[in-house]
Design a protein around this motif. Structure first.
Motif, PDB file in Angstrom:
ATOM      1  N   ALA A 118      53.750  98.884  -6.666  1.00 46.03           N
ATOM      2  CA  ALA A 118      54.247  99.541  -8.602  1.00 46.03           C
ATOM      3  C   ALA A 118      53.107  99.802  -9.180  1.00 46.03           C
ATOM      4  CB  ALA A 118      55.570  99.320  -9.121  1.00 46.03           C
ATOM      5  N   TRP A 119      53.182 101.417  -9.485  1.00 47.98           N
ATOM      6  CA  TRP A 119      51.843 101.873 -10.118  1.00 47.98           C
ATOM      7  C   TRP A 119      52.629 101.739 -11.336  1.00 47.98           C
ATOM      8  CZ3 TRP A 119      48.594 106.243  -7.243  1.00 47.98           C
ATOM      9  CH2 TRP A 119      48.456 105.245  -5.550  1.00 47.98           C
ATOM     10  N   TYR A 120      52.220 101.574 -12.930  1.00 49.41           N
ATOM     11  CA  TYR A 120      52.865 102.017 -14.269  1.00 49.41           C
ATOM     12  C   TYR A 120      51.547 102.723 -14.246  1.00 49.41           C
ATOM     13  CZ  TYR A 120      55.600  98.395 -12.867  1.00 49.41           C
ATOM     14  OH  TYR A 120      56.580  97.579 -12.072  1.00 49.41           O
ATOM     15  N   ARG A 124      47.898  99.171 -10.983  1.00 51.00           N
ATOM     16  CA  ARG A 124      48.775  98.782  -9.949  1.00 51.00           C
ATOM     17  C   ARG A 124      48.787  97.278  -9.581  1.00 51.00           C
ATOM     18  NH1 ARG A 124      44.742 103.505  -7.958  1.00 51.00           N
ATOM     19  NH2 ARG A 124      45.102 105.508  -8.764  1.00 51.00           N
ATOM     20  N   TYR A 125      49.814  97.432  -9.062  1.00 47.56           N
ATOM     21  CA  TYR A 125      50.108  96.177  -7.934  1.00 47.56           C
ATOM     22  C   TYR A 125      50.859  95.892  -6.470  1.00 47.56           C
ATOM     23  CZ  TYR A 125      50.024  94.339 -12.964  1.00 47.56           C
ATOM     24  OH  TYR A 125      49.815  94.519 -14.589  1.00 47.56           O
ATOM     25  N   GLU A 144      53.093  93.781  -5.864  1.00 51.81           N
ATOM     26  CA  GLU A 144      54.110  94.061  -5.591  1.00 51.81           C
ATOM     27  C   GLU A 144      54.702  95.067  -6.930  1.00 51.81           C
ATOM     28  OE1 GLU A 144      55.029  89.396  -3.781  1.00 51.81           O
ATOM     29  OE2 GLU A 144      53.783  90.015  -4.946  1.00 51.81           O
ATOM     30  N   THR A 145      56.424  94.659  -7.341  1.00 50.87           N
ATOM     31  CA  THR A 145      56.449  95.772  -8.576  1.00 50.87           C
ATOM     32  C   THR A 145      56.271  95.037  -9.704  1.00 50.87           C
ATOM     33  OG1 THR A 145      58.247  94.889  -8.019  1.00 50.87           O
ATOM     34  CG2 THR A 145      58.375  96.432  -6.825  1.00 50.87           C
ATOM     35  N   THR A 146      56.268  93.919 -10.138  1.00 50.98           N
ATOM     36  CA  THR A 146      55.069  93.198 -10.884  1.00 50.98           C
ATOM     37  C   THR A 146      54.472  91.854 -11.160  1.00 50.98           C
ATOM     38  OG1 THR A 146      57.281  91.560 -10.974  1.00 50.98           O
ATOM     39  CG2 THR A 146      58.633  93.924 -12.038  1.00 50.98           C
ATOM     40  N   SER A 147      54.430  92.236  -9.837  1.00 48.45           N
ATOM     41  CA  SER A 147      52.825  91.356  -9.805  1.00 48.45           C
ATOM     42  C   SER A 147      51.694  90.936  -8.770  1.00 48.45           C
ATOM     43  CB  SER A 147      53.541  89.839  -9.614  1.00 48.45           C
ATOM     44  OG  SER A 147      54.536  89.236  -8.221  1.00 48.45           O
ATOM     45  N   ARG A 196      55.301 102.849  -2.662  1.00 46.12           N
ATOM     46  CA  ARG A 196      54.954 102.134  -4.240  1.00 46.12           C
ATOM     47  C   ARG A 196      55.895 103.134  -5.023  1.00 46.12           C
ATOM     48  NH1 ARG A 196      52.451  98.994  -1.994  1.00 46.12           N
ATOM     49  NH2 ARG A 196      50.318  98.099  -1.992  1.00 46.12           N
TER      50      ARG A 196
END
Length: 242
Positions: free
Chosen positions: A29-31, A52-53, A55-58, A218
């Motif tokens: 995932a990218w926030y 940018r990760y 995995e989605t949150t880690s 992503r």
């Protein structure tokens, strides 16, 4: 025959382990935050932050901070000179918190916009000069992998308004290396956008990031905020004159 079969099983097992080490099989995932801050009739400031990760949150992959000065030639043409700082952990599995590369980047950019029926198109041309400080923390931290690279990027983006609130956004961006292998990567993106206010919106999207030897999936959440700061600058001028 058993030896051949055993060798093939070992080969596929090693290939699978290699793919896992890069995080290719994970949904990352990218926030992101993007801002265009108007400071005068012709000039605005670009502000940007991306987290940018793998995995989605880690599992941290990359921090990207970018800023620039935009010159608005007209409503459909913008030139930009900017700077970016990028910190990257290139190891998918849990590793020391020390990132294995840091990059200072200078970029020049030109954007052209046009409309075809209800479709809003944007063509973005960008040149980048990348000053990368890197060490191989997996084997020998003393090995210096620092280098300077040059890259060109072209992105075509299409936005389709659905209502006053909702819109669709798509883009494809090609990265071209100006040294070594020509193909760098290609990013294909699609998202649903929501206009929150007149100058802010959010997008929920998916990115397919293809490299020469790997493809990464992503999720993306992007927040866009474009305030007009001209009134703030006018107030400061008035206060100084008083």
């Amino acid at each position: 025959m058993r030896k051949v079969l055993g060798f093939l099983l070992l080969f596929f097992a090693l290939a699978q382990m290699s793919a896992q080490q890069t995080g290719e099989n994970e949904l990352g995932a990218w926030y992101m935050y993007f801002g265009t801050n108007k400071i005068s009739k012709r000039f605005s400031l670009h502000t940007e932050a991306q987290f940018r990760y793998y995995e989605t949150t880690s599992n941290f992959n990359q921090l990207l901070l970018r800023t620039g000065l935009n010159y608005h030639i007209n409503p459909n043409a913008i030139a930009t000179l900017g700077y970016g700082f990028i910190e990257t952990d290139g190891i998918f599995q849990d590793s020391p918190s020390e990132a294995n590369s840091k990059e200072n980047r200078i970029f020049q950019q030109f954007i052209l916009k046009n409309k075809v029926w209800e479709f809003l198109f944007e063509h973005r041309y960008r040149l980048e000069q990348r000053f990368i400080e890197a060490r191989d923390i997996t084997s020998d931290p003393e090995i210096d992998l620092s280098r300077t690279e040059h890259r060109a990027r072209y992105r075509i983006q299409m936005t389709l308004p659905l209502t006053n609130t909702f819109f669709l956004n798509f883009y494809d961006e090609l990265f071209i290396n100006l040294q070594d292998d020509l193909f760098g990567q290609n990013r294909l993106y699609g998202a649903l956008g929501i206009n929150i206010t007149e100058n802010s919106s959010i997008q929920f999207g998916y990115l397919r990031n293809q490299f020469a030897n790997a493809v990464f999936d992503r999720l993306q959440i992007g927040f866009f905020y474009n305030p007009d700061l001209r009134s703030v600058f006018k107030k400061k001028k008035v206060q100084k004159s008083d």
